[in-house]
Design a protein around this motif. Sequence first.
Motif, PDB file in Angstrom:
ATOM      1  N   LEU A 350      42.663  47.087  35.445  1.00 61.09           N
ATOM      2  CA  LEU A 350      43.782  45.904  35.654  1.00 61.09           C
ATOM      3  C   LEU A 350      43.836  45.482  37.006  1.00 61.09           C
ATOM      4  O   LEU A 350      44.065  44.198  37.135  1.00 61.09           O
ATOM      5  CB  LEU A 350      44.943  46.599  35.201  1.00 61.09           C
ATOM      6  CG  LEU A 350      45.100  46.978  33.556  1.00 61.09           C
ATOM      7  CD1 LEU A 350      46.413  47.620  33.262  1.00 61.09           C
ATOM      8  CD2 LEU A 350      45.109  45.858  32.871  1.00 61.09           C
ATOM      9  N   GLU A 351      43.829  46.312  38.006  1.00 63.02           N
ATOM     10  CA  GLU A 351      43.835  45.784  39.345  1.00 63.02           C
ATOM     11  C   GLU A 351      42.712  44.683  39.446  1.00 63.02           C
ATOM     12  O   GLU A 351      43.071  43.917  40.418  1.00 63.02           O
ATOM     13  CB  GLU A 351      43.878  46.881  40.400  1.00 63.02           C
ATOM     14  CG  GLU A 351      45.124  47.728  40.533  1.00 63.02           C
ATOM     15  CD  GLU A 351      44.767  48.886  41.280  1.00 63.02           C
ATOM     16  OE1 GLU A 351      43.749  49.342  41.835  1.00 63.02           O
ATOM     17  OE2 GLU A 351      45.790  49.685  41.231  1.00 63.02           O
ATOM     18  N   ALA A 352      41.720  44.906  38.988  1.00 66.24           N
ATOM     19  CA  ALA A 352      40.671  43.746  39.287  1.00 66.24           C
ATOM     20  C   ALA A 352      40.976  42.579  38.659  1.00 66.24           C
ATOM     21  O   ALA A 352      40.842  41.420  39.264  1.00 66.24           O
ATOM     22  CB  ALA A 352      38.958  44.388  38.574  1.00 66.24           C
ATOM     23  N   LEU A 353      41.438  42.486  37.298  1.00 62.03           N
ATOM     24  CA  LEU A 353      41.905  41.452  36.716  1.00 62.03           C
ATOM     25  C   LEU A 353      43.103  41.101  37.478  1.00 62.03           C
ATOM     26  O   LEU A 353      43.157  39.668  37.314  1.00 62.03           O
ATOM     27  CB  LEU A 353      42.154  41.532  35.095  1.00 62.03           C
ATOM     28  CG  LEU A 353      40.779  42.033  34.401  1.00 62.03           C
ATOM     29  CD1 LEU A 353      41.279  42.201  33.009  1.00 62.03           C
ATOM     30  CD2 LEU A 353      39.824  40.933  34.589  1.00 62.03           C
ATOM     31  N   TYR A 354      44.109  41.657  37.918  1.00 62.49           N
ATOM     32  CA  TYR A 354      45.341  41.178  38.603  1.00 62.49           C
ATOM     33  C   TYR A 354      44.961  40.610  39.968  1.00 62.49           C
ATOM     34  O   TYR A 354      45.846  39.846  40.425  1.00 62.49           O
ATOM     35  CB  TYR A 354      46.284  42.358  38.549  1.00 62.49           C
ATOM     36  CG  TYR A 354      46.858  42.836  37.423  1.00 62.49           C
ATOM     37  CD1 TYR A 354      46.643  42.085  36.029  1.00 62.49           C
ATOM     38  CD2 TYR A 354      47.658  43.825  37.222  1.00 62.49           C
ATOM     39  CE1 TYR A 354      47.453  42.567  35.009  1.00 62.49           C
ATOM     40  CE2 TYR A 354      48.228  44.488  36.088  1.00 62.49           C
ATOM     41  CZ  TYR A 354      47.926  43.599  35.039  1.00 62.49           C
ATOM     42  OH  TYR A 354      48.496  44.188  33.861  1.00 62.49           O
ATOM     43  N   ASP A 355      43.785  40.852  40.198  1.00 60.07           N
ATOM     44  CA  ASP A 355      43.409  40.154  41.591  1.00 60.07           C
ATOM     45  C   ASP A 355      42.442  38.757  41.315  1.00 60.07           C
ATOM     46  O   ASP A 355      41.497  38.709  41.643  1.00 60.07           O
ATOM     47  CB  ASP A 355      42.340  41.115  42.336  1.00 60.07           C
ATOM     48  CG  ASP A 355      42.146  40.586  43.806  1.00 60.07           C
ATOM     49  OD1 ASP A 355      42.517  39.750  44.239  1.00 60.07           O
ATOM     50  OD2 ASP A 355      41.122  41.160  44.400  1.00 60.07           O
ATOM     51  N   ASP A 356      43.394  37.772  40.947  1.00 57.86           N
ATOM     52  CA  ASP A 356      42.883  36.487  40.578  1.00 57.86           C
ATOM     53  C   ASP A 356      41.437  36.549  39.608  1.00 57.86           C
ATOM     54  O   ASP A 356      40.584  35.890  39.788  1.00 57.86           O
ATOM     55  CB  ASP A 356      42.345  35.998  41.952  1.00 57.86           C
ATOM     56  CG  ASP A 356      42.130  34.401  41.767  1.00 57.86           C
ATOM     57  OD1 ASP A 356      42.651  33.922  41.078  1.00 57.86           O
ATOM     58  OD2 ASP A 356      41.156  33.786  42.394  1.00 57.86           O
ATOM     59  N   LEU A 357      41.792  37.233  38.513  1.00 55.97           N
ATOM     60  CA  LEU A 357      40.725  37.414  37.611  1.00 55.97           C
ATOM     61  C   LEU A 357      39.328  37.529  38.111  1.00 55.97           C
ATOM     62  O   LEU A 357      38.414  37.128  37.917  1.00 55.97           O
ATOM     63  CB  LEU A 357      40.618  36.068  36.891  1.00 55.97           C
ATOM     64  CG  LEU A 357      41.902  35.763  35.824  1.00 55.97           C
ATOM     65  CD1 LEU A 357      41.696  34.269  35.080  1.00 55.97           C
ATOM     66  CD2 LEU A 357      42.421  36.800  34.960  1.00 55.97           C
ATOM     67  N   ASN A 358      39.482  38.878  38.766  1.00 55.90           N
ATOM     68  CA  ASN A 358      37.879  39.434  39.139  1.00 55.90           C
ATOM     69  C   ASN A 358      37.224  39.912  38.232  1.00 55.90           C
ATOM     70  O   ASN A 358      37.088  41.134  38.253  1.00 55.90           O
ATOM     71  CB  ASN A 358      38.340  40.248  40.645  1.00 55.90           C
ATOM     72  CG  ASN A 358      36.855  40.475  41.303  1.00 55.90           C
ATOM     73  OD1 ASN A 358      35.901  40.352  40.830  1.00 55.90           O
ATOM     74  ND2 ASN A 358      37.139  40.942  42.518  1.00 55.90           N
ATOM     75  N   THR A 359      36.641  39.060  37.374  1.00 54.16           N
ATOM     76  CA  THR A 359      35.797  39.755  36.134  1.00 54.16           C
ATOM     77  C   THR A 359      34.669  40.500  36.672  1.00 54.16           C
ATOM     78  O   THR A 359      34.253  41.471  35.822  1.00 54.16           O
ATOM     79  CB  THR A 359      35.590  38.584  35.024  1.00 54.16           C
ATOM     80  OG1 THR A 359      34.858  37.266  35.865  1.00 54.16           O
ATOM     81  CG2 THR A 359      36.826  38.110  34.416  1.00 54.16           C
ATOM     82  N   PRO A 360      33.898  40.082  37.722  1.00 56.22           N
ATOM     83  CA  PRO A 360      32.718  40.769  37.787  1.00 56.22           C
ATOM     84  C   PRO A 360      33.010  42.347  38.257  1.00 56.22           C
ATOM     85  O   PRO A 360      32.404  43.311  37.998  1.00 56.22           O
ATOM     86  CB  PRO A 360      32.232  40.130  39.190  1.00 56.22           C
ATOM     87  CG  PRO A 360      32.629  38.784  38.980  1.00 56.22           C
ATOM     88  CD  PRO A 360      33.898  38.792  38.526  1.00 56.22           C
ATOM     89  N   LYS A 361      34.168  42.562  39.412  1.00 61.28           N
ATOM     90  CA  LYS A 361      34.652  43.727  39.393  1.00 61.28           C
ATOM     91  C   LYS A 361      35.300  44.403  38.267  1.00 61.28           C
ATOM     92  O   LYS A 361      34.782  45.932  38.005  1.00 61.28           O
ATOM     93  CB  LYS A 361      35.893  43.676  40.547  1.00 61.28           C
ATOM     94  CG  LYS A 361      36.367  45.019  41.133  1.00 61.28           C
ATOM     95  CD  LYS A 361      37.459  45.082  42.049  1.00 61.28           C
ATOM     96  CE  LYS A 361      37.945  46.204  42.631  1.00 61.28           C
ATOM     97  NZ  LYS A 361      38.872  46.231  43.634  1.00 61.28           N
TER      98      LYS A 361
END
Length: 463
Positions: A350-361
Amino acid sequence: MTFFIYDSFSREKKKFEPINSNNIRIYACGPTVYSYAHIGNARMSVVTDLLVRVLKTIYSNVKFVSNITDIDDKIIEASISSGKKIQDITEKFHEIYNNDMKSLGVNKPDVQPKATDHINEMIEMIKSLVEKNAAYVVDQHVLFDVSKYKYYGKLSRRTKEEQIAGSRVEVAGYKKNPEDFILWKPSKKNEPSWNSPWGEGRPGWHIECSAMSEKCLGTPFDIHCGGVDLRFPHHENEIAQSCSLIGNDCKPDKFSKYWFHNGFVTVNGEKMSKSIGNIQLVNDILKKYSGNVIRLSLLSSHYRQPMDWSEKILDQSKKTLMRFNKTLEENGVKKKDNNIMKNPHMSEFLEALYDDLNTPKALAVLNGWFEKLKKKDLPNDLIVHLIESAINILGLNLKEEKNNSENVINENKKKVIEKMIEDRQIARQNKDFKKADEIRDKLKKMNILIDDTTEGTKWILND
């Protein structure tokens, strides 16, 4: 956890602070329905759909509006060249667009307003702009006076010369300023028209979204979405129109608080172009790959980065989904955790997506879970439930992937279909309409629908 969004207006990543946390409002510029959607259109739809899905994991009430432009120069040109009624063209491609996006796992917007249903709102908005001296009337045209809006050009950060060069509207002699743009114009003979205080005519393109976003969401709203190519002139003009209704000194955030733009899509390093012949239509790609494969491919790179589209990306996504499916089939879940979203293991995803939709991460986290599943690093039930929850947030549907893959048309079947279409064309040229109709009926039984256009016969899979 906090959601961070890159605001295209300030060009900074910011903590998302909604106007009203009980009523999140998002608007996206939708398609002009005169032809099939290409992969660039699909990228905007998929990443905006993901944005809405992610925000729904935080907020209980998220309203998403995306319009349909069903009156435009391109639509009129398509009508003239095909000899078909405008309404027939727009209704057909509106339906095809929604079906194609549904295949990609894109949820239909909460509201999908059509431009032609909001002409009265556009007229009222234009009247107010004229009354406020932000627009002027010349020869039955109404134009927005760019010099009257203090913050014009702040979104795109273009110079005055760049604004003139980048404007879609031809510089006409009756303009006060070369960069002024059309709000209303007289219709030509046989073009759609509506009655207005300035005579029979039709709206300019830019006023549509200002009117529909105001009607469906109210202003200011939280996030305005669209492809980076719309930043100028379309979004710049939306801001000018909507804010000028409040006043010349009205700041752009009184229209939309945040601006969300996705990057360009190129094909094998080149810009998509009819002249090059490299336009990738979603409907065509769906004949070879499932919607899940296309969606995963579009999410494989960060939404703000330019994306070079190729079959290599699609084939890699297909292999990934096949591996996901196989692993999950081998590891069934006996008991699910109703509080999985609060599980500490879920926070990294969730933190990855909550960071401006960082989908690769986020996808890297998901792949890591599959490795843990193989190594039995965590209980099966827990990790499978984590994986299924993450996949659901991403908008992928592995349960349908196998069936969807089986429905994709392979190369051999594609050759058969195209040979049948060629035979039908020959029959029509020979005026053997009975045979042509028989071939059409056979194709229909194969779930293949055909469309005779000025560019030849197109076919789509009616799944």
